[in-house]
Structures are given as structure tokens and as C-alpha cells.
Scaffold this motif. Structure first.
Motif, mmCIF file in Angstrom:
data_model
loop_
_atom_site.group_PDB
_atom_site.id
_atom_site.type_symbol
_atom_site.label_atom_id
_atom_site.label_comp_id
_atom_site.label_asym_id
_atom_site.label_seq_id
_atom_site.Cartn_x
_atom_site.Cartn_y
_atom_site.Cartn_z
ATOM 1 N N GLY A 1 0.727 -1.002 -0.093
ATOM 2 C CA GLY A 1 0.412 0.289 -0.065
ATOM 3 C C GLY A 1 0.866 1.037 0.432
ATOM 4 O O GLY A 1 -0.079 1.878 -0.197
ATOM 5 N N GLY A 2 1.656 1.042 0.629
ATOM 6 C CA GLY A 2 2.942 2.646 0.361
ATOM 7 C C GLY A 2 2.449 3.239 1.636
ATOM 8 O O GLY A 2 2.011 2.578 2.857
ATOM 9 N N TYR A 3 3.343 4.430 2.159
ATOM 10 C CA TYR A 3 3.646 5.826 2.959
ATOM 11 C C TYR A 3 2.473 5.753 3.368
ATOM 12 O O TYR A 3 1.018 6.179 2.309
ATOM 13 N N PRO A 4 1.950 6.055 4.492
ATOM 14 C CA PRO A 4 1.579 5.538 5.565
ATOM 15 C C PRO A 4 1.464 4.565 5.842
ATOM 16 O O PRO A 4 0.989 4.225 7.110
ATOM 17 N N ILE A 5 0.906 3.355 4.876
ATOM 18 C CA ILE A 5 -0.311 2.592 5.211
ATOM 19 C C ILE A 5 0.387 1.360 6.365
ATOM 20 O O ILE A 5 -0.570 0.708 7.347
ATOM 21 N N ALA B 1 13.917 7.444 -1.986
ATOM 22 C CA ALA B 1 12.899 6.957 -1.717
ATOM 23 C C ALA B 1 12.687 5.923 -0.480
ATOM 24 O O ALA B 1 11.675 4.840 0.452
ATOM 25 N N GLY B 2 13.584 5.593 0.296
ATOM 26 C CA GLY B 2 14.242 5.089 1.587
ATOM 27 C C GLY B 2 13.699 5.744 2.738
ATOM 28 O O GLY B 2 13.031 6.008 2.920
ATOM 29 N N TRP B 3 14.205 7.467 2.550
ATOM 30 C CA TRP B 3 14.162 7.782 2.991
ATOM 31 C C TRP B 3 12.378 8.731 3.429
ATOM 32 O O TRP B 3 11.998 8.780 4.407
ATOM 33 N N GLY B 4 12.372 9.131 2.039
ATOM 34 C CA GLY B 4 10.482 8.968 1.627
ATOM 35 C C GLY B 4 9.767 10.798 1.962
ATOM 36 O O GLY B 4 9.110 11.282 1.693
ATOM 37 N N ALA C 1 7.416 2.779 0.360
ATOM 38 C CA ALA C 1 6.562 3.489 -0.963
ATOM 39 C C ALA C 1 5.993 1.713 -1.226
ATOM 40 O O ALA C 1 6.872 0.840 -1.476
ATOM 41 N N ASN C 2 4.953 2.213 -2.193
ATOM 42 C CA ASN C 2 4.392 1.028 -2.929
ATOM 43 C C ASN C 2 5.171 0.884 -3.959
ATOM 44 O O ASN C 2 5.350 1.561 -5.102
#
Length: 302
Positions: free
Chosen positions: A91-95, A253-256, A124-125
């Protein structure tokens, strides 16, 4: 008192800067709202509702005995935590973070387990990594798949690092049977929770999209890194389709982004969980993801 005065002064200066460039701010807000309407809401809202529904219906209890043999030895987290890890990856951030909080509130995770899980479940999704970054930036599904695999591996390695210092496993504890909730009630509550969450997510996207606006004028990879550090979506047009761009895309992407971290803090606000591991975990994951991408860049980009 002095600290409060400094904060008030900074807020006043920020307001003055916004007023001085009202037209530019208006344009940035319009772009951010379009981003929310075109990307954030379509990609996140139904995932938020579905994950909340799954937790309320008992997905943690279903997964706990089946994935205990992996989750506890690797991450020192109960098997129920696999729900947050898997749903976060899909689902990605912040699921992932939101699911962790719900599992904790349902009594399926202890405090230390939930906080340890927060260090590596907020990811991330695959649609963002493969479609938006891989195809959109590098023109390659293969490159996007590599970014996705590196992202997953960096998250799992971060989780293994955070298992250090975990105490011995305690005896079994009573589990709350979330599946006793009627489906109709669970559905209504999950949609309401998803609406609350998506409003908060979009609010942070708008705010940090505007705050990142001055950084978008900075040249080169340093400028792209500064933008991505604050707001991940804003960096997409700045990434270059070469090895350096690949490494930077993986790292960011790792950091967000600070925006994603604030979105995560918002969904954890009423959970009672410490957010320290979440922030430190994202920093560690970014470093690992950047390092892995650096090793793989020559093979992936050519």
C-alpha cells in the motif's frame, strides 16, 4: 520563553514570505492539490480503507501463527506484525505505520514490538517505484523493479538491525478477537478512518510542496536531493536517467521525505507509540538503499 519567542518570530517571517510571494504560493498550492487529486488520493484512499478493514476483521490473528517462524527470529516482532509489513509494502506510505498502530491498539503487539516494527514497515508502494520512478523517470520497467527490490531489501535489513537489544520472548498473551466485529460496522469505521487519514496526508503534501518550492530553483543533483529530502513527489521532474539519478532515487525513496514522516507522525498521534524508531529507521533505510543502488547501478543502468 525565549524558545517560544524564537518560534513565533520564525512563524511570522514564514508568513511574511508567503505574503510576499502570494501568487507563487497560490500556484504551488494548486499544483499540490492537483497532485493529491490525481495521484495521492487514487493511490492511497482505497488502500487505507482496505487495510483498516482487514485489521478490524482479524488479519493480524490470521497471519500471527503462520508467519511467527519468520517475524520473531528475524525482527523480534510477533507474527501479527507481518500484516503491517506486507500491507505497507503493497500500500505504501503511511499504511504500514497506520496498520502497526491499529494492531497495537487491538492488543496484537506489545509496545516494544510495535515500535520496533515502525522502523521498517513504512515503505513506498511498488506502483510508485516501478511506474512513477522506473517508467516515468528512467523509461524502464526493469529499472523500476530493481528500485522496488532494493527498497524491500533495505527495509528488511533495517528491521534486522533493530532486532538488536530486544528482550527475550515473554509468555503467550490473550489476543483480542477483532473478527467479532460485524462486517458492516467494520466497513463503515474503516472508510471513516481512511477519510481522516487521507485528509491529513493531503494536507501535509500541500504544505511541504509549498515549502519545497524555493529549493526547486537549486541546480543539479544537490538541488534534487534537497527537494526530495523535503517532499518526495516534487523531486520526480528533477531526477536524471543515469546512474547518479538511480542512486538518488533509491536513497530518497528509502527516506520518504519530511512530508511522509509528518504524515506518519499524524497517523500515530493517538496511538501512544514513540515515533523515534520510525524516524531513525527511515534514515538508516535511506543509507542502505543508497548503498545497494550504488552497487547495482552499473548493472542496472549500464
Amino acid at each position: 520563553m525565549k524558545k517560544r519567542a524564537v518560534l513565533c518570530l520564525m512563524a511570522a517571517l514564514g508568513l511574511a514570505a508567503l505574503l510576499a510571494d502570494a501568487e507563487g504560493v497560490r500556484q504551488s498550492v494548486s499544483e499540490a492539490l492537483s497532485l493529491c487529486a490525481g495521484t495521492v488520493i487514487p493511490s492511497q484512499f482505497l488502500f487505507l480503507a482496505a487495510t483498516s478493514l482487514l485489521v478490524m476483521l482479524g488479519v493480524g490473528e490470521v497471519l500471527a501463527p503462520r508467519l511467527e517462524f519468520l517475524m520473531w527470529p528475524l525482527f523480534r516482532v510477533d507474527g501479527a506484525g507481518a500484516a503491517a509489513l506486507l500491507l505497507g509494502l503493497v500500500g505504501g506510505y503511511p499504511i504500514g505505520a497506520r496498520t502497526t498502530a491499529e494492531l497495537y491498539q487491538e492488543g496484537l503487539l506489545r509496545t516494544d514490538e510495535a515500535e520496533r516494527l515502525l522502523a521498517f514497515c513504512n515503505t513506498a508502494n511498488p506502483a510508485f517505484l516501478i511506474s512513477v520512478l522506473g517508467v516515468g523517470v528512467f523509461g524502464s520497467v526493469r529499472t523500476g523493479v530493481w528500485l522496488w527490490l532494493i527498497h524491500i531489501l533495505s527495509a528488511l535489513l533495517t528491521g534486522i538491525l533493530f532486532r538488536r537489544g530486544a528482550g527475550r520472548r515473554r509468555g503467550s498473551r490473550r489476543r483480542i478477537t477483532a473478527r467479532a466485529v460485524p462486517f458492516s460496522q467494520a466497513l463503515v469505521q474503516s472508510v471513516r478512518r481512511a477519510l481522516d487519514s487521507i485528509l491529513g496526508i493531503c494536507a501535509f503534501v500541500v504544505v511541504f510542496y509549498v515549502l519545497a518550492r524555493p529549493l526547486r530553483g537549486l541546480p543539479g543533483l544537490a538541488g534534487a536531493a534537497a527537494v526530495g529530502f523535503v517532499e518526495l513527489f516534487s523531486v520526480i521532474p528533477r531526477l536524471t536517467a543515469n546512474r547518479a539519478g538511480f542512486v538518488l532515487a533509491s536513497l530518497l525513496a528509502g527516506w520518504g521525505g519530511v512530508s511522509v514522516l509528518c504524515q506518519t507522525l499524524a497517523v500515530l498521534a493517538d496511538s501512544g507509540l514513540s515515533t523515534r524508531n520510525c524516524i531513525v529507521g527511515k534514515a538508516i533505510q535511506a543509507g542502505i538503499a543508497g548503498g545497494l543502488a550504488l552497487l547495482a547501478a552499473g548493472y542496472v543502468i549500464g
